[in-house]
Design an enzyme around this catalytic site. Structure first.
Site, PDB file in Angstrom:
ATOM      1  N   LYS A  25      -0.880  17.228 -23.251  1.00 55.68           N
ATOM      2  CA  LYS A  25      -2.247  17.731 -23.048  1.00 55.68           C
ATOM      3  C   LYS A  25      -2.862  17.124 -21.789  1.00 55.68           C
ATOM      4  CE  LYS A  25      -5.399  16.846 -26.383  1.00 55.68           C
ATOM      5  NZ  LYS A  25      -6.613  16.192 -25.867  1.00 55.68           N
ATOM      6  N   SER A 171     -10.706   3.386 -20.283  1.00 47.30           N
ATOM      7  CA  SER A 171     -10.691   4.824 -20.538  1.00 47.30           C
ATOM      8  C   SER A 171     -10.123   5.577 -19.353  1.00 47.30           C
ATOM      9  CB  SER A 171     -12.121   5.309 -20.826  1.00 47.30           C
ATOM     10  OG  SER A 171     -12.202   6.716 -20.625  1.00 47.30           O
ATOM     11  N   ASP A 319      -4.586   7.685 -28.979  1.00 52.47           N
ATOM     12  CA  ASP A 319      -4.666   8.919 -29.770  1.00 52.47           C
ATOM     13  C   ASP A 319      -3.738   8.914 -30.978  1.00 52.47           C
ATOM     14  OD1 ASP A 319      -6.562   9.984 -28.086  1.00 52.47           O
ATOM     15  OD2 ASP A 319      -5.098  11.034 -26.846  1.00 52.47           O
TER      16      ASP A 319
HETATM   17  C1  S3P Z   1      -7.248  11.208 -22.226  1.00 51.29           C
HETATM   18  C2  S3P Z   1      -7.676   9.923 -22.371  1.00 51.29           C
HETATM   19  C3  S3P Z   1      -8.037   9.317 -23.657  1.00 51.29           C
HETATM   20  C4  S3P Z   1      -7.517  10.147 -24.830  1.00 51.29           C
HETATM   21  C5  S3P Z   1      -7.734  11.610 -24.642  1.00 51.29           C
HETATM   22  C6  S3P Z   1      -7.057  12.103 -23.383  1.00 51.29           C
HETATM   23  C7  S3P Z   1      -6.961  11.718 -20.876  1.00 51.29           C
HETATM   24  O1  S3P Z   1      -9.437   9.237 -23.755  1.00 51.29           O
HETATM   25  O2  S3P Z   1      -8.119   9.721 -26.029  1.00 51.29           O
HETATM   26  O3  S3P Z   1      -7.225  12.339 -25.739  1.00 51.29           O
HETATM   27  O4  S3P Z   1      -6.319  12.776 -20.754  1.00 51.29           O
HETATM   28  O5  S3P Z   1      -7.363  11.056 -19.904  1.00 51.29           O
HETATM   29  P1  S3P Z   1     -10.220   7.930 -23.207  1.00 51.29           P
HETATM   30  O6  S3P Z   1      -9.781   7.778 -21.824  1.00 51.29           O
HETATM   31  O7  S3P Z   1     -11.688   8.239 -23.276  1.00 51.29           O
HETATM   32  O8  S3P Z   1      -9.815   6.818 -24.117  1.00 51.29           O
END
Ligand code: S3P
Length: 447
Positions: A25, A171, A319
């Protein structure tokens, strides 16, 4: 996405055979966004045709980007260059997708035109000041609600300048948002991570000809560079494979091979955690695809034991905790997770919702401010409300493999956001799952 849907899952069984779960994703979102502002054509293979990535795809089309597909996992993006996006005629609805909203806010903060980003009930509850504050420090003009949530209204016409920013939380969404805004900023935009997070944006920028500088935990991107479109092969999503790693570990007699899975070291915390619990996971045939490490994973059933999971592993498995909690519920002894308060601001409050779901199956699970304590054993049967959270729904479907009775999971339709075809894929390797469409009164009441 409408609420509703239900899984009825038979207890017991085992997982055997081979499976390639859908595309990653995070990488699919980034391939669309970076392909859109690159010059030339980006052909994406293995694209995740889930609702979240399709929300990004529709948003980019509304911004004037010609995109062909998806067809059989292939999407062709005709890049418009850094300054080729056009004003949309309406607000961009990003559904359930936090990645779409936070990354697009970065990409769009430096555009000449205004744009509004909206989302569903869950996305409209999630914190957005974590991106709007640093974007404002770069010169962007963005409004949120008084609660700091979506809709996000970007005024447009701002001249962005680079900043040096210490991320207050580990994050990848905030990091990527700022790096994308940095493409449009004067000078350098630098972010410092408190702990490593997924680095797909950095790898893909490098692949498109504009590598960020990385030293220690600091990542810097220079504004104004041109990106060059190319072919991108998206590996299978480890976050989707995680349900099967847990399922095959907890179900006696299982032997499952998961093919072409992304094993970027910023994502493999779940493998590390499960191995520490005693799981039997082999990483086979490691290789590289599209600038990302990929491998096949063979997992066989093994007795699991409870462990302490500390903050250092949280961003690397962010996740995967719904699945990990199910493993803990089937392990011998206690599992204690700490330093995971971020789980409370995901598609649902994953600490609370998982604790309630485990309790509904008779598992001793105690939520704490920043984690959970789970006493393992044999889960019973019962009905669990996923609260419209895709990963909670899939985690409890998998739990049935070790449950003493049938498990019903309600409000499952959002599984489409990340894993279209999950029931058929899971049934194909041995899970006794039946998916029912239609409304869940409880879910509809929440909308
Ligand atoms: C993601 C980062 C994560 C993850 C999300 C996808 C991304 O979130 O939980 O499903 O694609 O950068 P955070 O960066 O807010 O932890």
């Amino acid at each position: 996405m409408s609420a509703g849907g239900r899984y009825r899952v038979r207890p017991g069984g085992r997982l055997v055979g081979r499976l390639r779960v859908p595309g990653d994703k995070s990488i699919s979102h980034r391939a669309l966004m970076l392909g859109a502002v690159a010059e030339g054509v980006t052909v994406i293979d293995g694209f995740l045709e889930g609702a979240d990535c399709l929300a990004t795809l529709r948003a980019l089309r509304a911004l004037g980007v010609e995109i062909e597909g998806p067809a059989g996992g292939r999407v062709t993006v005709h890049g418009v260059g850094l300054h080729g996006l056009r004003p949309p005629t309406a607000a961009l609805d990003l559904g359930n997708s936090g990645t779409s909203m936070r990354l697009l806010a970065g990409l769009l903060a430096g555009q000449a035109f205004p744009v509004t980003l909206t989302g569903d009930a869950s996305l409209s509850r999630r914190p957005m000041r974590r991106i709007t504050e640093p974007l404002a420090a770069m010169g962007a003009r963005i409004e949120t609600t008084a609660a700091g949530t979506a809709p996000l209204r970007l005024a447009g016409g701002a001249r962005l300048h680079g900043i040096d920013y210490d991320l207050p939380v580990a994050s990848a969404q905030i990091k990527s948002c700022l790096l994308l805004a940095g493409l449009y900023a004067h000078g350098h935009t630098c972010v410092r991570e408190p702990a490593p997070t997924r680095d797909h944006t950095e790898r893909m920028l490098a692949g498109l000809g504009h590598a960020p500088a990385r030293a220690g935990g600091r990542i810097c991107v220079e504004g104004g560079a041109r990106l060059h479109g190319r072919a991108i092969d998206v590996p299978a999503d480890l976050s989707s494979a995680a349900f099967f790693l847990v399922g095959a570990s907890i179900a006696p007699g299982s032997d499952l091979r998961l093919e072409h899975v992304g094993v970027n070291p910023t994502r493999t915390g779940v493998i590390e955690i499960l191995r520490r619990m005693g799981a039997d996971i082999e990483i086979l045939n490691p290789r590289e695809a599209g600038g990302e490490p990929v491998a096949d994973l063979r997992v066989r059933a093994a007795p699991l034991r409870g462990i302490a999971i500390g903050p250092e592993l949280v961003p690397l498995a962010i996740d995967e905790f719904p699945a990990v909690f199910v493993a803990a519920a089937c392990a011998e002894g206690e599992t204690v997770l700490t330093g995971a308060e971020e789980l409370r601001v995901k598609e649902s409050d994953r600490i609370q919702v998982m604790a309630e779901g485990l309790q509904a199956l008779g598992v001793a699970a105690r939520p704490t401010a920043d984690g959970i304590v789970i006493r393992g054993g044999t889960p019973g049967g019962g009905t669990v409300d996923s609260h419209g959270d895709h990963r909670i729904a899939m985690a409890f479907a998998i739990a049935a493999l070790r449950a003493a009775g049938p498990v019903t999971v309600t409000d499952t339709s959002n599984v489409e956001t990340s894993f279209p075809g999950f029931p058929a894929a899971a049934a194909g390797v041995g899970l006794g799952i039946v998916a029912e469409r239609g409304g869940d009164p409880a879910a509809e009441a929440r909308e």
